[in-house]
Design an enzyme around this catalytic site. Structure first.
Site, PDB file in Angstrom:
ATOM      1  N   ASP A   1    -105.752  30.317  29.167  1.00  0.00           N
ATOM      2  CA  ASP A   1    -106.818  30.331  28.641  1.00  0.00           C
ATOM      3  C   ASP A   1    -107.973  31.623  27.996  1.00  0.00           C
ATOM      4  OD1 ASP A   1    -106.709  28.760  31.127  1.00  0.00           O
ATOM      5  OD2 ASP A   1    -108.065  29.631  32.169  1.00  0.00           O
TER       6      ASP A   1
ATOM      7  N   LYS B   1    -113.459  22.481  33.081  1.00  0.00           N
ATOM      8  CA  LYS B   1    -113.073  23.503  34.126  1.00  0.00           C
ATOM      9  C   LYS B   1    -114.456  24.225  33.989  1.00  0.00           C
ATOM     10  CE  LYS B   1    -110.742  28.209  35.860  1.00  0.00           C
ATOM     11  NZ  LYS B   1    -109.281  28.767  35.186  1.00  0.00           N
TER      12      LYS B   1
ATOM     13  N   LYS C   1    -113.595  25.126  28.829  1.00  0.00           N
ATOM     14  CA  LYS C   1    -114.139  25.501  30.299  1.00  0.00           C
ATOM     15  C   LYS C   1    -115.104  25.871  30.329  1.00  0.00           C
ATOM     16  CE  LYS C   1    -112.586  29.649  32.962  1.00  0.00           C
ATOM     17  NZ  LYS C   1    -111.483  30.990  32.366  1.00  0.00           N
TER      18      LYS C   1
END
Length: 292
Positions: free
Chosen positions: A137, A237, A201
């Site tokens: 990430d 996400k 995300k």
């Protein structure tokens, strides 16, 4: 890639008013999803997260063991999708995971601000992968995005995509609480996907504003547009401040409504959380478990 030009074929994205209208349609639909089956699905999509300043190797080992041993305590409930840790703890997590098959997510690239040298981001990312991270990430250059410097921001994601490699999942954090405007969030999402993101995300959870339904709608609109124009599906996400089962259900319903049920699997839908896991487990079993 010249991202400013590439953006043109994806349109401007939804306005704030359009996002609000979509949410007005979606919120009533959450009622049908407040049930144990949806809670179970949401639980299986959690990246169980420990990203604290006080984390230590001992803490992370205990934290990961809890997730690894979960199926032996709750064999009828699917386990979380991954554990998420800082790069320095990837190897420790791997030892604790052993042969269980649980995935390791590592934040990287100067998380959470992304304000360091590209060479440092590259090295940190490659080391995390070498030490066993299955998923990475990273955070966009928020300042570049706000300044309209789309090409440098996108090219950096491309560079880190190469460091990650094709066998590791790349999630790109937009830090939507700092971008604020749906149209800007939409553009950031498209750039991240063009640069090679497997997931987009919402947030790091380290700024004042985490995930919001408004940001989720803008991002899912971008995912849908991107899939229509390129044929490539990208995951979503939500992370940052998500703790209650009702929060999880809202994001689940947004994805269901805007992208379809085929996106409601761990391969396309994730929830970054810590306390949410315990709260969802309580909702699934109907009692206070205190496992996580």
């Amino acid at each position: 890639m010249e991202y400013s030009n590439a953006l043109k074929k994806f349109g401007p994205g939804p306005s704030a008013a359009e996002v609000e209208r979509m949410l007005e349609e979606i919120r009533p639909l959450t009622e049908k999803n407040r049930n144990r089956e949806v809670y179970r699905k949401c639980f299986s999509c959690i990246d169980l997260t420990s990203l604290g300043s006080t984390d230590s190797h001992e803490h992370i080992e205990r934290f990961v063991r809890k997730a690894v041993e979960f199926p032996s305590h709750y064999p009828d409930i699917p386990n979380v999708a991954s554990v998420c840790v800082y790069p320095a703890f990837v190897e420790t997590a791997g030892v604790a995971i052993g042969e269980s098959g649980l995935a390791i997510t590592s934040v990287s690239g100067g998380f959470p601000s992304s304000q360091t040298y590209l060479e440092v981001k590259m090295l940190e990312t490659s080391m995390a992968v070498e030490n066993g991270a299955d998923e990475i990430d990273i955070v966009i250059g928020v300042g570049e995005m706000l300044s309209g410097e789309y090409d440098p921001m996108g090219n950096e994601i491309e560079t880190l995509r190469k460091e990650v490699g094709e066998d590791v999942t790349l999630k790109v954090i937009l830090e939507t609480g700092l971008l604020r405007e749906p149209a800007l969030i939409y553009r950031a999402a498209v750039i991240a996907m063009l640069a090679g993101a497997d997931f987009i995300k919402t947030s790091t959870g380290k700024t004042g504003t985490g995930a919001t339904p408004e940001a989720a709608v803008a991002m899912c609109a971008a995912i849908r547009s991107f899939a229509e124009k390129t044929g490539r599906a990208t995951g979503f996400k939500a992370a940052g401040g998500i703790s209650a089962p009702d929060d999880a259900v809202l994001y689940y319903t947004i994805v269901e409504r805007l992208l379809g049920e085929e996106y409601l699997t761990p391969e396309r839908f994730r929830l970054g959380a810590s306390s949410l896991a315990g709260n969802l487990l309580d909702a699934i079993t109907g009692r206070e478990e205190r496992y996580f």
